[in-house]
Design an enzyme around this catalytic site. Structure first.
Site, PDB file in Angstrom:
ATOM      1  CG  ASP A  22      -1.665   7.724   0.752  1.00 14.65           C
ATOM      2  OD1 ASP A  22      -1.184   8.852   0.884  1.00 14.65           O
ATOM      3  OD2 ASP A  22      -2.089   7.279  -0.337  1.00 14.65           O
TER       4      ASP A  22
ATOM      5  CG  ASP B 217      -1.822   1.151   1.328  1.00 14.17           C
ATOM      6  OD1 ASP B 217      -2.314   1.610   0.287  1.00 14.17           O
ATOM      7  OD2 ASP B 217      -2.046   1.638   2.463  1.00 14.17           O
TER       8      ASP B 217
ATOM      9  CG  ASP C  43      -2.332   2.378   6.440  1.00 16.46           C
ATOM     10  OD1 ASP C  43      -2.737   3.415   7.001  1.00 16.46           O
ATOM     11  OD2 ASP C  43      -2.418   2.209   5.209  1.00 16.46           O
TER      12      ASP C  43
END
Length: 533
Positions: free
Chosen positions: A296, A294, A477
């Site tokens: 961000d 991922d 996240d």
């Protein structure tokens, strides 16, 4: 009315300790067939009532889909539903026999006519599902929570087969079981209690998820540990009154934790992968690595505004080194062109918009064709939300090619309900889209069966990496990364970045992006040593 205390809730969902099973209703919870049922009932009763009115010289009063369906037939066994509605109209018919043809004027005959109308619609139009419910079921099963389906419909198994969902349930109790075993239908708890027995769990250790008032009443009467009402018809008060501990408009935001929230950050909950180098080397034994990242919150810290999430030169160099040793892909909610511009590494695979738009070296390219058809509604929705939320200080509307993100990290807490109401209103006007949740962001995405997990599996297959000789890693996240964690649960390693204060299908945890860089460096060193070993 329920007088039980609802389990503690917070903005991430429910904190539920050690539930062993979840029992789902079908129509209106898992599938969108409730509307098909309602239309079939209306067709049946309107034809019968019109013919009866003509024969008796009485005024014709049609079946009301909103009130009559919910009050008399929703959630009940078919023949009970017929009898219940007819009684409300003062009509008494012989019960008949289940073998009665649809044109026989008996309770069973009318019920069989409704069933024929429903099957015709099912064969013609297929089955739509609630993506948020299917995702929840997969997350529960990944945490070894047993699942059962309970439905008064005799067509439940056919619907599951048509939707491709049969393998998501350990047990299925339907209208055929009601007739075969002599069970009482909803609002009696017999069907739910039968499901609990077949799952070998105590009702108090199971939750019930229902959209019908009669189903909620059955779950409450059965003494189940938690009854969740899914409000599809603006009847939240009635669901609470029927016994629901919690009422939600959709299951998208329900994160079920099988341990208390505080336990997730304990060392014995999810192990920190940096503490287990030997375990990783053992997992990699005889295999190649493929790494999915991922952006961000994983490669960069979470920042106030999306444009401020700039990749550091050190992180870029680390990712570049790793990409020279194995396949590395970025799977992001950002547009693909945006994340390519931020990372600036040609050797990587990029999947933007949660995997709707994929490109990579050697001509690798795929765009979800159906997703492209949503471009106009996404654009209109973004324009509407930009205008509507302009007065909300701190609100950021981020238009994307395949989605609209509404960030509220900088919005005052008291303004968030207003902001979400505006998002929900936009969603009502764009039923082609669905609402998903992230860290301080709502996102409206195409209502398609496509997510980061499917994007990861597609990339693995496209690159010939979907065999047992490859160990895929996924680092992310946010809640949108759960689909990827789940997709790789049996074949790879999911690594959650940040304190895992939610239920997750990941196997390991890293505390922050700086630890991500350390892990990637360690992995690169391991791969380099193996290459020269």
């Amino acid at each position: 009315m329920s007088d039980r205390e609802c389990p503690q809730c917070d903005d991430a969902g429910l904190r539920i300790d050690d539930f062993d099973a979840a029992v789902f209703d079908l129509d209106g919870v898992v599938t969108r067939t409730a509307r098909v049922h309602a239309a079939s009932w209306k067709r049946l009763f309107d034809e019968y009532l019109r013919k009866r009115a003509e024969n008796l010289g009485e005024p014709f009063r049609p079946f009301e889909t909103e009130s009559d369906y919910r009050q008399y037939v929703d959630g009940k066994p078919r023949y009970d539903g017929v009898a219940s509605f007819l009684k409300a109209r003062g009509i008494v018919l012989p019960w008949g026999d289940p073998s009665d043809p649809p044109d026989r004027e008996t309770v069973c005959g009318l019920g069989n006519g409704k069933n024929q109308y429903f099957r015709d619609s099912l064969e013609k139009d297929g089955v739509d599902v609630f993506d948020s419910t299917v995702a929840l079921i997969r997350r529960l099963r990944n945490r070894s929570v047993k699942t059962a389906l309970v439905s008064s419909s005799r067509n439940a198994r056919s619907v599951l087969d048509a939707a491709g969902l049969t393998d998501l349930f350990d047990v299925c109790i339907d209208g055929n079981d009601v007739a075969r075993l002599g069970l009482k239908g909803k609002p009696h708890p017999d069907l739910f209690l039968k499901a609990a027995r077949d799952l070998d769990v105590e009702p108090g250790r199971a939750m019930v998820l229902e959209d019908a008032i009669s189903g909620v009443q059955a779950g409450y009467a059965g003494g189940f540990g938690l009854v969740i009402g899914v409000d599809r018809a603006d009847q939240a008060a009635a669901l609470h009154e029927g016994g629901a501990d919690l009422v939600l408009p959709d299951l998208a935001a329900l994160h079920v934790r099988t341990r208390p929230a505080a336990a997730w950050c304990a060392a014995d909950a999810l192990p920190r992968i940096l503490d287990r180098p030997a375990a990783i080397e053992q997992e990699l034994n005889g295999k190649r690595a493929a790494v999915f990242l991922d952006y961000d919150g994983t490669l960069t810290p979470i920042v106030a505004r999306p444009e401020l999430a700039v990749l550091s030169e050190d992180m870029r160099a680390t990712v570049k080194t790793l990409a020279g040793l194995c396949t590395v892909a970025i799977i992001s909610g950002r547009d693909r062109a945006d994340v390519e511009r931020l990372v600036e590494l040609e050797e990587l695979v990029y999947a933007g918009s949660h995997g709707f738009d994929i490109s990579g070296p050697d001509g690798l390219k795929v765009q979800h064709e159906e997703g492209a058809a949503f471009a106009s509604v996404v654009r209109r929705t973004a324009e509407r939300l930009t205008e509507t939320l302009a007065p909300v200080q701190g609100a950021i509307v981020e238009p994307k090619r395949f989605a609209v993100a509404v960030h509220y990290r900088q919005v005052a807490e008291g303004d968030v309900p207003h902001l979400e109401a505006a998002v929900d209103q936009a969603l009502d006007e764009a039923p082609e889209l669905r609402k998903t949740y992230g860290k301080k962001v709502f996102e409206l995405r195409p209502r398609l069966d496509w997510d980061k997990g499917k994007a990861v599996l597609w990339v693995l297959e496209a690159l010939g990496l979907d065999g047992p000789g490859v160990l895929p890693f996924y680092l992310g996240d946010d809640t949108t990364d759960e689909d990827a964690f789940a997709a790789l649960a049996e074949r790879g390693l999911g690594i959650l970045v940040g304190c895992p204060a939610r239920e997750t299908a990941a196997r390991y945890v890293l505390d922050r992006p700086a630890d991500v860089q350390r892990f990637l460096r360690n992995l690169a060193t391991t791969l380099e040593d193996r290459r020269h070993g």
